[in-house]
Design an enzyme around this catalytic site. Structure first.
Site, PDB file in Angstrom:
ATOM      1  N   GLU A   1       0.783  -1.231   0.000  1.00 50.10           N
ATOM      2  CA  GLU A   1       0.000   0.000   0.000  1.00 50.10           C
ATOM      3  C   GLU A   1       0.818   1.287   0.000  1.00 50.10           C
ATOM      4  O   GLU A   1       0.390   2.281  -0.564  1.00 50.10           O
ATOM      5  CB  GLU A   1      -0.932   0.003   1.233  1.00 50.10           C
TER       6      GLU A   1
ATOM      7  N   SER B   1     -45.455 -34.159  40.209  1.00 60.16           N
ATOM      8  CA  SER B   1     -44.992 -34.453  41.571  1.00 60.16           C
ATOM      9  C   SER B   1     -43.745 -33.673  41.953  1.00 60.16           C
ATOM     10  O   SER B   1     -43.379 -33.638  43.135  1.00 60.16           O
ATOM     11  CB  SER B   1     -44.711 -35.949  41.713  1.00 60.16           C
TER      12      SER B   1
END
Length: 823
Positions: free
Chosen positions: A90, A474
């Site tokens: 770059e 239960s």
């Protein structure tokens, strides 16, 4: 004056005029744009969009949410070779120019003229920082001049290292990756410090065109770009010839990696995500929040496996339901057809541990199947087919098959699952239709240790721990029995286990409750009635206690009294509760009578390491009394100010304000119900849990009519856990299925690991609790020398003695007295 001299002077004049014009244009542009330039100082405090990350209590990544995958790093953390790869690609003059590089601009123009494309960009890295942080992507001269002026200002304000750090954390590198650390994870599944030279060059080539040079989507173009960058690095002296030669022959190793989670906890992550979204809005996905949960990463994995194994075990014993679908196949499958069929299988997709496969040949005792990968494998008789029965109904299965053809046909699309035993092999399987849930708490604080809302989140995101309101059956009885023990009943109170009929419009006119096995045992002690889970005794206990009193009492366990039925079906758990409701109630039994609130989020931390939220749970402190004084104690829920996740997790305990949990059961009642629930394990419906070899293990099974729901909730060593199994559509489980056969094995598998290295923890016997020898049939004081006498715990103020026998329930009586009551 010669003609040549005149031409030269004209050329110089025109050049000077052009230069003056350029300077004037540049000056005019600066005067026009300068007042509109954003402050470069803002870059010092820039906040990059960073995803929400969710961690376990021990620092394992559980989830990540956010469109942009980004893991910001400092300039010092970036390998020098990686920086050089980006400079070569770059801006190789980055350390020379002051924001704008005329040489680079001219080189880019030259490349465009000679080759028709630009290999190295004309914009400097500083100009790209200006564009990425402040400007749009529009292509105008105004924007370009603004970019140049900003780049110059940035160079004046920031160091080269700061500029590179901003650049490397901001750039888009494809596949939702922003910044080089995220790109390393996305393409190679590892941090940048572990990348080799070829991989670094590959990533460095992405900023120019993330899609075109994507190494996953376009590997050939990406390789050309990578090699060009390696060549630039060689020519610039960044690498040696040997480095270059080794790197250019490296194969393309990139592939699409998803977020690499340490632990599979999608239901936990989704709960946290929803909380963060409601608290912080959409910024929750962008502002870099870190959430530390209370989840134990190891036990979360154990919970995942325990629930999955339990669901698969149930599904297997109820039989193979047949193929998911059937495709008509030609007799001979050529290579082109094979590829097409593999693609279709890929579209069918895998779900969790279940992979699609196509039956392409069936022999006497084997079958050949095609996988989505294009490979084929054989299901043999001994490892995958023998003993596989076919489903007929929830109560019936077929005889074992004699041949593979009894199970499979050519063209069947089936599911395979890899076996757990060695040697590992593919087994015929299917996606279970049944579902389940598991939630486990620290009984002393309410911290959620593990949570699984279904056996596979991909198949169903519905969180059954928090969203599925099911009848507990239960599993709810201990709360009613606790109310009874606190209102005059004792473990030895005699209640009649006999038929009973009610005429009540609220219960569907005539209601004839029964025990699960259809038998009746006559008068029996309250303790035995609970550990044997006798429905008719429970109804009589509730009726004697009073429905209103019972509802008011059980509210102390955290249940909403407005949602409880005001009829006797309450005794059988006919109302709907979530597993989280149930486990919260059982935590009171587990910790000796204190009410704790479940919580999942321990801390919320911002991107700078500041603690925004810290849980301050109400914790059990048995030595602190009930006055909730303001003493400070050492607590694991502490404030964090740290720079790294390791610091966040490993920071030592700070002294923080303690909130003490409220005692909702007196110590006598807590001790008595704990003693009875231990008997559920030692001699009742939970005897399978004896394999844990824990004398402090206690709990209760639960099964609803149908049966449609199976539960087990229990505790040991300060860990309280509830498991539930059932169909989302409320289908029957099968008449031979109970809480003890479906939910309890899951609880056992989880608790085996959860209780490792945890000492046995019994509640201290209060001074006011005494042990008395009684007659097991009457509950009265045993006669001297009585052979079948047993010991029972009583509060000293209602224990039987020589002049006082154990009172019976008003609805008790002997087995022969009025065996059927009608009301």
């Amino acid at each position: 004056m010669s003609r040549k001299t005149s031409f030269f002077r004209l050329f110089i004049g025109l050049g000077a005029l052009a230069s003056c014009g350029a300077v004037m244009i540049f000056a005019a542009a600066f005067l026009y744009i300068s007042p509109k330039l954003p402050s470069v100082e803002a870059l010092r405090d820039i906040q990059l969009q960073t995803p929400l990350r969710i961690y376990s209590a021990d620092g394992k990544l559980l989830g990540e949410f956010g469109e942009k995958r980004r893991s910001p790093i400092s300039f010092q953390e970036v390998p020098e070779l990686f920086i050089k790869a980006f400079l070569a690609a770059e801006d190789d003059r980055f350390y020379v120019h002051h924001g704008v590089d005329v040489t680079s601009l001219l080189r880019a123009a030259s490349q465009l003229i000679t080759s028709g494309s630009i290999q190295s960009g004309g914009s400097t890295i500083t100009m790209q920082v200006a564009k990425n942080y402040f400007l749009s992507q529009e292509r105008t001269f105004t924007r370009k001049f603004t970019e140049i002026f900003l780049a110059i200002e940035i160079e004046r304000a920031l160091s080269k290292g700061d500029i590179l750090e901003l650049y490397l954390n901001k750039i888009f590198l494809g596949n939702h990756a922003y910044g080089i650390e995220a790109a390393a994870q996305v393409y190679y599944g590892k941090p940048i410090r572990e990348l080799n030279l070829a991989q670094m060059a590959m990533i460095a080539g992405l900023p120019k065109a993330p899609s075109a040079y994507n190494p996953v989507a376009n590997p050939n173009r990406a390789k050309v770009r990578r090699n060009w960058i390696l060549g630039r690095m060689l020519s610039l002296g960044y690498i040696t010839q040997n480095d270059y030669q080794a790197a250019i022959v490296e194969p393309i190793s990139a592939k699409a990696y998803g977020t690499q989670l340490d632990v599979d906890a999608p239901y936990v992550s989704e709960m946290v995500r929803l909380h963060m979204l409601s608290t912080y809005g959409q910024t929750a996905y962008e502002d870099g929040y870190t959430v530390i949960t209370t989840v134990d990463s190891h036990l979360q994995q154990v919970a995942n496996h325990a629930l999955l194994d339990g669901v698969v075990e149930y599904d297997t014993r109820h039989g193979y339901r047949g193929p998911e679908r059937h495709w008509n196949l030609s007799k001979d499958i050529d290579e082109e057809q094979r590829q097409r069929l593999s693609q279709k299988l890929e579209e069918v997709g895998s779900i969790g541990a279940w992979y699609p496969a196509l039956v392409i040949a069936v022999a006497e005792q084997s079958a050949t199947v095609l996988l989505a990968t294009g490979q084929q494998t054989t299901l043999d008789w001994e490892h995958g087919l023998k003993g596989t029965v076919r489903y007929i109904s929830e109560d019936r299965v077929s005889y074992a098959p004699e041949t593979a053809g009894d199970l499979l046909k050519i063209g069947d699309v089936i599911r395979l699952r890899m076996s757990n035993d060695e040697p590992r092999h593919w087994e015929l399987s299917q996606l279970p239709k049944i579902q389940g849930a598991l939630v486990s708490l620290n009984a002393d604080s309410g911290a959620i240790i593990s949570l699984v809302g279904g056996y596979d989140y991909q198949k169903s995101a519905f969180n059954r721990v928090t969203q599925a309101e099911r009848q507990p059956g239960s599993n709810f009885k201990p709360f009613i029995y606790t109310a009874a023990l606190d209102n005059g009943f004792t473990p030895a109170t005699i209640i009649n286990d006999a038929p009973i009929v009610f005429d009540d419009a609220g219960l569907g006119n005539t209601w004839r409750p029964s025990n699960d096995n259809g038998t009746f045992n006559g008068p029996m002690r309250l303790r035995k009635a609970l550990y044997m889970s006798r429905n008719l005794v429970s109804i009589r206990v509730l009726r004697d206690l009073g429905i209103g009193k019972a509802i008011d009492y059980v509210a102390r366990f955290g249940f909403d009294p407005n949602k409880l039925p005001r009829d006797l079906s309450l005794a059988l758990g006919s109302h709907s509760l979530t597993p989280l409701d149930i486990v919260t109630g059982y935590a009171v039994f587990a910790n000796g009578g204190y009410k704790v609130k479940p919580f999942l989020i321990d801390r919320i931390i911002d991107r700078d390491g500041n603690t925004l939220y810290r849980a301050e749970p109400e914790i059990v402190c048995r030595s602190c009394g009930n006055d909730n004084d303001d003493d400070d104690i050492n607590n694991t829920h502490h404030s964090i100010e740290a720079d790294s996740l390791d610091d966040i997790i490993n920071r030592g305990d700070e002294v923080v304000h303690a909130n003490y949990a409220e005692r909702v059961l007196n110590e006598e009642v807590a001790f008595l119900i704990d003693s009875i629930l231990q008997d559920v394990i030692t001699r009742g419906t939970g005897r399978k849990a004896l394999v844990l070899n824990r004398s402090d293990a206690a709990g209760k099974t639960g099964t609803t009519n149908g049966p449609t729901d199976a539960w087990f909730s229990g505790y040991s060593g300060g860990v309280v856990t509830s498991t539930w199994v059932g169909f989302d559509q409320n289908h029957n489980l099968g008449r031979r299925e109970y809480g003890g056969s479906v939910a309890l094995p899951i609880w056992i598998d989880y608790m085996k690991e959860a209780l490792k290295n945890k000492p046995v923890r019994h509640l201290k016997q209060p001074d006011s609790i005494i042990s008395v020898r009684i007659d097991p049939d009457t509950g009265n004081l045993a006669h001297p020398g009585q052979a079948n006498a047993i010991f029972e715990f009583f509060r000293s103020d209602n224990a039987p003695n020589e002049g006082f026998n154990q009172p019976q329930s008003p609805y008790g009586g002997s087995a022969g007295d009025d065996p059927i009551e009608i009301f």
